[in-house]
Design a protein around this motif. Structure first.
Motif, PDB file in Angstrom:
ATOM      1  N   UNK A  44       0.835  -1.200   0.000  1.00  0.00           N
ATOM      2  CA  UNK A  44       0.000   0.000   0.000  1.00  0.00           C
ATOM      3  C   UNK A  44       0.873   1.254   0.000  1.00  0.00           C
ATOM      4  N   UNK A  45       0.492   2.234  -0.810  1.00  0.00           N
ATOM      5  CA  UNK A  45       1.227   3.486  -0.864  1.00  0.00           C
ATOM      6  C   UNK A  45       2.602   3.394  -1.473  1.00  0.00           C
ATOM      7  N   UNK A  46       2.837   2.403  -2.328  1.00  0.00           N
ATOM      8  CA  UNK A  46       4.180   2.205  -2.886  1.00  0.00           C
ATOM      9  C   UNK A  46       4.576   3.271  -3.901  1.00  0.00           C
ATOM     10  N   UNK A  47       3.606   3.928  -4.533  1.00  0.00           N
ATOM     11  CA  UNK A  47       3.904   4.864  -5.615  1.00  0.00           C
ATOM     12  C   UNK A  47       3.226   6.207  -5.358  1.00  0.00           C
ATOM     13  N   UNK A  48       3.866   7.252  -5.864  1.00  0.00           N
ATOM     14  CA  UNK A  48       3.238   8.569  -5.806  1.00  0.00           C
ATOM     15  C   UNK A  48       1.948   8.583  -6.616  1.00  0.00           C
ATOM     16  N   UNK A  49       1.941   7.870  -7.753  1.00  0.00           N
ATOM     17  CA  UNK A  49       0.761   7.847  -8.611  1.00  0.00           C
ATOM     18  C   UNK A  49       0.638   6.515  -9.318  1.00  0.00           C
ATOM     19  N   UNK A  50      -0.590   6.020  -9.419  1.00  0.00           N
ATOM     20  CA  UNK A  50      -0.904   4.844 -10.228  1.00  0.00           C
ATOM     21  C   UNK A  50      -1.780   5.315 -11.385  1.00  0.00           C
ATOM     22  N   UNK A  51      -1.429   4.902 -12.592  1.00  0.00           N
ATOM     23  CA  UNK A  51      -2.163   5.314 -13.789  1.00  0.00           C
ATOM     24  C   UNK A  51      -2.553   4.109 -14.620  1.00  0.00           C
ATOM     25  N   UNK A  52      -3.813   4.042 -15.009  1.00  0.00           N
ATOM     26  CA  UNK A  52      -4.232   3.110 -16.056  1.00  0.00           C
ATOM     27  C   UNK A  52      -4.963   3.909 -17.128  1.00  0.00           C
ATOM     28  N   UNK A  53      -4.505   3.770 -18.344  1.00  0.00           N
ATOM     29  CA  UNK A  53      -5.060   4.507 -19.471  1.00  0.00           C
ATOM     30  C   UNK A  53      -5.891   3.564 -20.339  1.00  0.00           C
ATOM     31  N   UNK A  54      -7.211   3.771 -20.332  1.00  0.00           N
ATOM     32  CA  UNK A  54      -8.123   2.959 -21.145  1.00  0.00           C
ATOM     33  C   UNK A  54      -7.944   1.464 -20.858  1.00  0.00           C
ATOM     34  N   UNK A  55      -7.961   1.140 -19.572  1.00  0.00           N
ATOM     35  CA  UNK A  55      -7.837  -0.246 -19.128  1.00  0.00           C
ATOM     36  C   UNK A  55      -9.131  -0.737 -18.487  1.00  0.00           C
ATOM     37  N   UNK A  56      -9.803   0.118 -17.743  1.00  0.00           N
ATOM     38  CA  UNK A  56     -10.931  -0.318 -16.921  1.00  0.00           C
ATOM     39  C   UNK A  56     -12.054  -0.927 -17.743  1.00  0.00           C
ATOM     40  N   UNK A  57     -12.192  -0.515 -18.997  1.00  0.00           N
ATOM     41  CA  UNK A  57     -13.266  -1.068 -19.834  1.00  0.00           C
ATOM     42  C   UNK A  57     -12.945  -2.475 -20.333  1.00  0.00           C
ATOM     43  N   UNK A  58     -11.747  -2.990 -20.005  1.00  0.00           N
ATOM     44  CA  UNK A  58     -11.337  -4.318 -20.464  1.00  0.00           C
ATOM     45  C   UNK A  58     -11.292  -5.371 -19.354  1.00  0.00           C
ATOM     46  N   UNK A  59     -11.446  -4.986 -18.096  1.00  0.00           N
ATOM     47  CA  UNK A  59     -11.125  -5.920 -17.008  1.00  0.00           C
ATOM     48  C   UNK A  59     -12.274  -6.850 -16.630  1.00  0.00           C
TER      49      UNK A  59
END
Length: 211
Positions: free
Chosen positions: A111-126
């Motif tokens: 938890x909290x490992x990164x300043x930011x997590x980004x997913x670009x046009x991924x959520x519509x595929x999961x």
């Protein structure tokens, strides 16, 4: 390092190679896609500067089939001091020195490992709504900030298939393999934790959710 991209961002004008043999409509759609991706880059870059982001986890990245598909990921990786890329592939053709093959719904990071997590046009595929909620939960858990982008189902052109208006039909969407669950604004907002911000109009091409 990250490879030099085959496009130039000259302020508000994106200069990119074109395929003269492609049909005019497809060329126009691709040009619009590149422009829209650069618009997302500018939004995310401003967010990173405001949050003083140095470390980034990019979720759901693989080797791009077309030169423009990783425009956002390439650009954001260049903005960060260091980045880690996660995807489902065991190998990737992308320029990623730190690539982890993993499940985006169960990220192998504390938890909290990164300043930011980004997913670009991924959520519509999961997957279904439950899977989408889990993807959001993992972004929130692993990142001190997070960004999720997704195309808008209400926009007249469907970005994966280039279909015009056909994706407004639930029966048509159910027959497609290019995505699992396209979202409109209210559906995206329902997946997000309180206090999240969603950028993008109800009829625009893309939503960018962040916090």
């Amino acid at each position: 390092g990250v490879r030099s991209p085959p496009w130039r961002d000259e302020g508000r004008v994106v200069v990119a190679p074109t395929d003269p043999t492609a049909p005019p409509l497809l060329r126009a759609q691709r040009a619009f896609s590149v422009w829209n991706r650069h618009r997302k880059v500018r939004t995310i870059t401003a967010f990173m500067a405001a949050r003083q982001v140095r470390s980034v986890l990019l979720v759901g990245v693989a080797g791009a089939a077309a030169w423009h598909e990783n425009v956002v990921e390439d650009s954001i990786a260049q903005q960060a001091a260091w980045s880690v890329v996660s995807g489902l592939s065991q190998t990737t053709t992308g320029p990623w020195p730190r690539y982890v093959a993993c499940d985006g719904l169960a990220l192998p990071f504390r938890s909290g490992s990164f300043d930011m997590v980004l997913s670009n046009a991924v959520i519509e595929h999961v997957g279904d709504e439950a899977a989408q909620r889990q993807l959001v939960a993992e972004h929130v858990r692993v990142g001190r900030s997070w960004v999720i982008t997704t195309p808008n189902r209400a926009f007249p052109v469907e970005s994966h298939t280039h279909a015009v208006a056909r994706h407004w039909s639930a029966s048509w969407r159910a027959r497609q393999s290019a995505f699992t669950r396209l979202l409109v604004r209210r559906e995206l907002e329902a997946l997000l934790p309180p206090g999240s911000r969603v950028i993008g109009s109800a009829w625009g091409p893309t939503f960018t959710a962040l916090s």
